[in-house]
Write a protein that holds these residues in place. Structure first.
Motif, PDB file in Angstrom:
ATOM      1  N   MET A  66     -59.605  -9.045  31.251  1.00 53.92           N
ATOM      2  CA  MET A  66     -59.219  -7.730  30.735  1.00 53.92           C
ATOM      3  C   MET A  66     -59.442  -6.662  31.797  1.00 53.92           C
ATOM      4  O   MET A  66     -58.838  -5.591  31.747  1.00 53.92           O
ATOM      5  CB  MET A  66     -60.036  -7.371  29.482  1.00 53.92           C
ATOM      6  CG  MET A  66     -59.457  -7.893  28.187  1.00 53.92           C
ATOM      7  SD  MET A  66     -57.784  -7.347  27.865  1.00 53.92           S
ATOM      8  CE  MET A  66     -58.099  -5.814  27.001  1.00 53.92           C
ATOM      9  N   PHE A 110     -53.499  -2.650  14.559  1.00 55.51           N
ATOM     10  CA  PHE A 110     -52.289  -1.920  14.911  1.00 55.51           C
ATOM     11  C   PHE A 110     -51.803  -1.151  13.687  1.00 55.51           C
ATOM     12  O   PHE A 110     -52.034  -1.578  12.560  1.00 55.51           O
ATOM     13  CB  PHE A 110     -51.188  -2.894  15.360  1.00 55.51           C
ATOM     14  CG  PHE A 110     -51.584  -3.757  16.513  1.00 55.51           C
ATOM     15  CD1 PHE A 110     -52.153  -3.208  17.652  1.00 55.51           C
ATOM     16  CD2 PHE A 110     -51.404  -5.129  16.457  1.00 55.51           C
ATOM     17  CE1 PHE A 110     -52.525  -4.005  18.714  1.00 55.51           C
ATOM     18  CE2 PHE A 110     -51.770  -5.935  17.524  1.00 55.51           C
ATOM     19  CZ  PHE A 110     -52.332  -5.373  18.651  1.00 55.51           C
TER      20      PHE A 110
ATOM     21  N   SER B 290     -48.831   3.901  38.754  1.00 54.06           N
ATOM     22  CA  SER B 290     -50.207   4.037  39.209  1.00 54.06           C
ATOM     23  C   SER B 290     -50.528   5.528  39.236  1.00 54.06           C
ATOM     24  O   SER B 290     -49.624   6.366  39.294  1.00 54.06           O
ATOM     25  CB  SER B 290     -50.356   3.435  40.599  1.00 54.06           C
ATOM     26  OG  SER B 290     -49.660   4.222  41.532  1.00 54.06           O
ATOM     27  N   PRO B 291     -51.819   5.860  39.182  1.00 53.74           N
ATOM     28  CA  PRO B 291     -52.174   7.285  39.138  1.00 53.74           C
ATOM     29  C   PRO B 291     -51.541   8.091  40.270  1.00 53.74           C
ATOM     30  O   PRO B 291     -51.134   9.238  40.070  1.00 53.74           O
ATOM     31  CB  PRO B 291     -53.698   7.267  39.272  1.00 53.74           C
ATOM     32  CG  PRO B 291     -54.105   5.942  38.779  1.00 53.74           C
ATOM     33  CD  PRO B 291     -52.990   4.998  39.104  1.00 53.74           C
ATOM     34  N   ALA B 371     -57.522   1.723  22.583  1.00 58.21           N
ATOM     35  CA  ALA B 371     -57.925   0.547  21.808  1.00 58.21           C
ATOM     36  C   ALA B 371     -56.710  -0.254  21.346  1.00 58.21           C
ATOM     37  O   ALA B 371     -56.766  -1.478  21.264  1.00 58.21           O
ATOM     38  CB  ALA B 371     -58.745   0.989  20.602  1.00 58.21           C
ATOM     39  N   MET B 372     -55.582   0.446  21.062  1.00 61.73           N
ATOM     40  CA  MET B 372     -54.361  -0.267  20.656  1.00 61.73           C
ATOM     41  C   MET B 372     -53.876  -1.162  21.788  1.00 61.73           C
ATOM     42  O   MET B 372     -53.510  -2.317  21.575  1.00 61.73           O
ATOM     43  CB  MET B 372     -53.242   0.743  20.358  1.00 61.73           C
ATOM     44  CG  MET B 372     -53.454   1.585  19.142  1.00 61.73           C
ATOM     45  SD  MET B 372     -53.380   0.596  17.688  1.00 61.73           S
ATOM     46  CE  MET B 372     -54.835   1.154  16.879  1.00 61.73           C
ATOM     47  N   ASP B 374     -55.656  -2.290  24.373  1.00 63.62           N
ATOM     48  CA  ASP B 374     -56.628  -3.362  24.574  1.00 63.62           C
ATOM     49  C   ASP B 374     -56.409  -4.476  23.564  1.00 63.62           C
ATOM     50  O   ASP B 374     -56.413  -5.653  23.905  1.00 63.62           O
ATOM     51  CB  ASP B 374     -58.051  -2.819  24.430  1.00 63.62           C
ATOM     52  CG  ASP B 374     -58.480  -2.035  25.656  1.00 63.62           C
ATOM     53  OD1 ASP B 374     -57.756  -2.108  26.664  1.00 63.62           O
ATOM     54  OD2 ASP B 374     -59.513  -1.351  25.596  1.00 63.62           O
ATOM     55  N   SER B 376     -53.771  -5.334  22.015  1.00 63.27           N
ATOM     56  CA  SER B 376     -52.558  -6.094  22.275  1.00 63.27           C
ATOM     57  C   SER B 376     -52.715  -6.979  23.519  1.00 63.27           C
ATOM     58  O   SER B 376     -52.380  -8.160  23.495  1.00 63.27           O
ATOM     59  CB  SER B 376     -51.390  -5.129  22.439  1.00 63.27           C
ATOM     60  OG  SER B 376     -50.222  -5.838  22.731  1.00 63.27           O
ATOM     61  N   TYR B 377     -53.261  -6.403  24.599  1.00 60.37           N
ATOM     62  CA  TYR B 377     -53.471  -7.212  25.812  1.00 60.37           C
ATOM     63  C   TYR B 377     -54.434  -8.359  25.509  1.00 60.37           C
ATOM     64  O   TYR B 377     -54.281  -9.462  26.019  1.00 60.37           O
ATOM     65  CB  TYR B 377     -54.045  -6.358  26.946  1.00 60.37           C
ATOM     66  CG  TYR B 377     -53.123  -5.271  27.437  1.00 60.37           C
ATOM     67  CD1 TYR B 377     -51.742  -5.461  27.440  1.00 60.37           C
ATOM     68  CD2 TYR B 377     -53.625  -4.064  27.888  1.00 60.37           C
ATOM     69  CE1 TYR B 377     -50.902  -4.450  27.883  1.00 60.37           C
ATOM     70  CE2 TYR B 377     -52.786  -3.051  28.335  1.00 60.37           C
ATOM     71  CZ  TYR B 377     -51.425  -3.264  28.325  1.00 60.37           C
ATOM     72  OH  TYR B 377     -50.592  -2.263  28.753  1.00 60.37           O
ATOM     73  N   THR B 382     -47.764  -9.031  27.018  1.00 55.75           N
ATOM     74  CA  THR B 382     -47.472  -8.398  28.302  1.00 55.75           C
ATOM     75  C   THR B 382     -47.313  -6.898  28.085  1.00 55.75           C
ATOM     76  O   THR B 382     -47.343  -6.413  26.962  1.00 55.75           O
ATOM     77  CB  THR B 382     -46.171  -8.935  28.907  1.00 55.75           C
ATOM     78  OG1 THR B 382     -45.122  -8.602  28.007  1.00 55.75           O
ATOM     79  CG2 THR B 382     -46.221 -10.421  29.115  1.00 55.75           C
ATOM     80  N   GLU B 385     -44.168  -6.018  26.044  1.00 55.26           N
ATOM     81  CA  GLU B 385     -44.357  -6.374  24.631  1.00 55.26           C
ATOM     82  C   GLU B 385     -45.263  -5.362  23.950  1.00 55.26           C
ATOM     83  O   GLU B 385     -45.018  -4.941  22.815  1.00 55.26           O
ATOM     84  CB  GLU B 385     -44.967  -7.780  24.514  1.00 55.26           C
ATOM     85  CG  GLU B 385     -43.978  -8.878  24.806  1.00 55.26           C
ATOM     86  CD  GLU B 385     -44.640 -10.217  25.061  1.00 55.26           C
ATOM     87  OE1 GLU B 385     -43.931 -11.227  25.077  1.00 55.26           O
ATOM     88  OE2 GLU B 385     -45.865 -10.265  25.264  1.00 55.26           O
ATOM     89  N   THR B 386     -46.307  -4.972  24.667  1.00 55.99           N
ATOM     90  CA  THR B 386     -47.225  -3.986  24.106  1.00 55.99           C
ATOM     91  C   THR B 386     -46.518  -2.665  23.856  1.00 55.99           C
ATOM     92  O   THR B 386     -46.663  -2.050  22.792  1.00 55.99           O
ATOM     93  CB  THR B 386     -48.408  -3.774  25.064  1.00 55.99           C
ATOM     94  OG1 THR B 386     -48.993  -5.038  25.306  1.00 55.99           O
ATOM     95  CG2 THR B 386     -49.425  -2.836  24.483  1.00 55.99           C
TER      96      THR B 386
END
Lengths: 265, 490
Positions: A66, A110, B290-291, B371-372, B374, B376-377, B382, B385-386
């Motif tokens: 992660m 979700f 990226s930032p 958190a959403m 996280d 999903s990952y 992917t 998909e997320t």
């Protein structure tokens, strides 16, 4: 070391589900995890304890990569699951995460129905060939998470409308639905009240039969209640690891003793 | 006394009051800071506030009221007989005002003395001649009543100004004395200043709201006037737009439907361009970039929002129109007659709306909790998909709100359609034909030289009112959706 590994070593290697060797984690310049070696046993609960900022959550997140989602994070050393290096370039982190599920500190269902929350993972990975199979996966996951009786009549209601404890068990069910082998839990009860916590702990104890579970917790009582083995982290170093009873009754390291007796942390 | 000096004097009184208030508070506490209820500067601010606020309020009210009073007095001085046939009292009063200003300027430039200018028995021909010599424009021959009224006008205004100056300064001084009298160690200056600040903020907010109400009222009255001259059913359901500027517009056909159709057609083309591009750009910026890329790309994208719409209009007229014509025109597919068309205006307006959609959507996507992602990952999803299955559904209400806000921008846009869409009002499905919109027609109805009281000019207000109601409705729906979405994660 050209010779074949001895039978003793081979047996040892098959026994541990996850084996970490000299793992270092850097956040930019910050060396967050130093030289962590640990063997995690299959079908058991291992808990990581330690004061805040000791790196236990960071280490947990290296087990399913992660940390890859954080740009500045860098991991060195090797982590093997079933003897396969998960940081090998050939390994797809997305596939890995299906095998190593994760439950987070705050329940994060979700904003979809309860059914769709559970079905999310199986749909992505194509685990069900038709609606009936998907229904089976959903109901069996909810049953394993001990949530089926409470929600079977309202599967199409939003998951966000449940109580905190139910939401966290929904997240566990969601992780189970993709049939992982390992489930990582990052302080899964820190946002729950004692009764919901007791239910989740009970669930963890049941899940031990089929899954390898690693749980990060701030509560030493929780570690003592649910885990068979405990690892104590301090300042990014794995101080001590062993059977939970031994860690709590007979710690070898002074720092562990100070922590579990409440002298710091 | 010029207004500028009056304002300076009031501010000077306030500044002196500030210093006095502060030192008076200090001395009343015997120089002991801890004995004061509030910090010394609060006592000073209290005094300054009580000087400035009532004085300026009075000044504003006086400046608004004085012209009304003077006009009514002047108006009473002009006998019915001196109002010519075909003219009106308003025109005569305007003439009086012009004469008075001429006298003022003539005195200021030394062409006549003050006594001469205010001499009621002065010879009219002489006055006119001298005014003309002084380079003052006097349209018609000055008549006796007009000269008298102009002289009276000057007197009223100058005494009015003097009285105003005196009263405003008195009010300022009174405020200072009042505030200084109540200044002592126990006085809760801090709380009073707090109340004053609140009052000033409320006043600012109410001015904005009152202005909106004023705008709506001015539209409503003129719209009402229009519907008295032209039947509302013909306006709302008429299929033809052909204003006739001759004969007070009585033979005009003023149906709004072709204009509304043009407006919506162009807006739809614009949204079809802006929504996918803006949304994809927002997803890229918030999820993939990226930032470093984000720090550069986001401001660059938002530069588009800073381009004046007239520049977009030129872009449509000079670049996009000819480009489309070369592909779809007679040399190409042959379905486009001229560079100005629905497609030209729609494409350019779409480009204008991209930063609008992308920056609002970007904010909304960023508001979806980490958190959403996280979660999903953590299940092995992917990035795309997320985004598709978790982030966009969670952000959907907010994105719909953003799109509706963009739509109301598109409907109200003027410059691009004036330059890019053409001027023909027609009901057609071909996007390569010229059409026109409500806003473009408002411009053309009011910039012509039509009589302002004819339906041809007044229709602009009815068009504006219709547009206002439509965009207001869209905004209300959009805000409702956005607000409902916000509650979801708080």
């Amino acid at each position: 070391m050209n010779e074949m590994p001895s039978i003793e070593q081979a047996k040892d290697m098959t026994e541990s589900k996850i084996s970490a060797n000299k793992v270092q984690v850097f956040y930019g310049e910050n060396h967050a995890i130093k030289d962590v070696d640990i063997e995690i046993q299959p079908r058991s609960v291992t808990s990581f304890i330690g004061p805040s900022g000791c790196g236990k959550s960071t280490f947990l997140r290296t087990i399913n990569r992660m940390n890859d989602t954080i740009d500045i994070c860098r991991v060195e050393g090797s982590i093997k699951i079933d003897n396969e290096d998960i940081y090998d370039p050939k390994v797809d982190p997305v596939q890995l995460r299906a095998k190593v599920g994760m439950v987070f500190q705050k329940p994060n269902p979700f904003p979809k129905s309860i059914y769709d929350n559970i079905a999310y993972g199986p749909r992505i990975h194509g685990l069900a060939r038709n609606k009936a199979e998907l229904d089976d996966i959903v109901s069996s996951s909810l049953q394993k998470a001990g949530l089926w009786e409470e929600v079977k009549n309202r599967l199409d209601e939003p998951g966000t409308g449940m109580s905190g404890g139910q939401q966290q068990r929904l997240c566990i069910a969601r992780a189970i639905a993709v049939s992982p082998e390992v489930i990582l839990m990052d302080e899964p009860c820190s946002a729950l009240d004692p009764i919901a916590t007791a239910k989740v702990e009970e669930l963890i104890d049941e899940l031990r039969e089929n899954y390898t579970i690693v749980i990060v917790t701030h509560s030493m009582q929780q570690a003592a209640r649910v885990s068979q083995r405990t690892a104590f982290f301090h300042l990014g170093v794995l101080v001590e690891e062993g059977l939970t009873e031994d860690i709590f009754t007979n710690p070898k390291d002074k720092r562990t003793q100070d922590y579990i007796t409440g002298r710091f942390g | 006394m010029p207004l500028f000096w009056l304002i300076l004097i009031v501010l000077a009184i306030a500044a002196v009051g500030y210093v006095l208030g502060r030192s008076r508070a200090m001395s009343s506490a015997g120089g002991e800071l801890s004995a004061l209820h509030s910090l010394p500067s609060y006592y000073g601010t209290n005094v300054a506030m009580k000087v400035v606020v009532p004085a300026f309020l009075l000044l504003i009210v006086w400046l608004l009221a004085q012209p009304f009073y003077v006009n009514s007095v002047i108006s009473g001085m002009i006998p019915e007989t001196s109002i010519e046939e075909g003219s009106s009292r308003g025109l005569v009063i305007a003439e009086v005002r012009r004469a008075a200003r001429g006298l003022d300027n003539a005195v200021a430039s030394g062409a006549m003395t003050e006594e001469f200018a205010s001499n009621a028995r002065a010879d009219i021909a002489d006055v006119s001649a001298r005014l003309k010599d002084a380079g003052q424009i006097v349209t018609t021959q000055i008549t006796q009543p007009i000269l008298l009224a102009a002289q009276r006008y000057r007197v009223l205004n100058s005494t009015g100004n003097w009285i105003m100056s005196v009263v405003v300064i008195l009010v300022a001084l009174f405020g200072a004395f009042w505030a200084l009298r109540e200044t002592n160690a126990e006085f809760r200056a801090r709380n009073v200043v707090e109340k004053g600040v609140k009052a000033i903020l409320i006043a600012a907010a109410s001015i904005a709201i009152l202005t909106t109400i004023g705008i709506v009222l001015s539209l409503v009255f003129n719209t009402w006037e229009f519907f008295r001259l032209y039947p509302a059913s013909d306006f709302f359901f008429g299929l033809t737009w052909s204003p006739s500027f001759s004969g007070r517009g009585s033979s005009s056909q003023l149906g709004i439907l072709p204009l509304l159709w043009g407006t919506f057609y162009i807006s739809i083309v614009a949204l079809v361009v802006a929504v996918p591009i803006g949304l994809f750009a927002a997803v890229y910026l918030s999820e993939y970039a990226s930032p470093k890329v984000r720090a550069v790309a986001k401001p660059l994208l938002e530069v588009l929002a800073g381009i004046p719409t007239i520049v977009y209009g030129l872009f449509a007229l000079l670049t996009v129109g000819p480009l489309l014509l070369s592909v779809f025109g007679n040399e190409g597919l042959g379905i486009m007659q001229a560079g100005t068309a629905v497609m030209t205006a729609g494409l350019v307006m779409g480009i204008m709306l991209i930063p609008f959609v992308s920056s609002l959507s970007d904010d909304i996507i960023n508001a979806v909790p980490q958190a959403m992602r996280d979660g999903s990952y953590g299940l092995g999803a992917t990035k795309s998909e997320t985004v598709r299955q978790v982030i966009l559904p969670a952000a959907l209400p907010g994105i719909v709100g953003a799109i509706l806000l963009a739509a109301s921008r598109a409907i109200g846009e003027t410059m691009i359609v004036v330059l890019g869409a053409g001027a023909a009002a027609r009901l057609s499905l071909n996007p390569f034909e010229a059409m026109t919109t409500v806003t473009a027609k408002i411009v053309s109805q009011l910039t012509g030289d039509a009589d302002f009281a004819s339906p041809v000019a007044l229709v602009a207000f009815a068009l504006g009112m219709t547009l206002f109601v439509i965009t207001l409705g869209l905004n209300i729906v959009a805000l409702y959706i956005v607000r409902k979405y916000r509650e979801q994660y708080d």
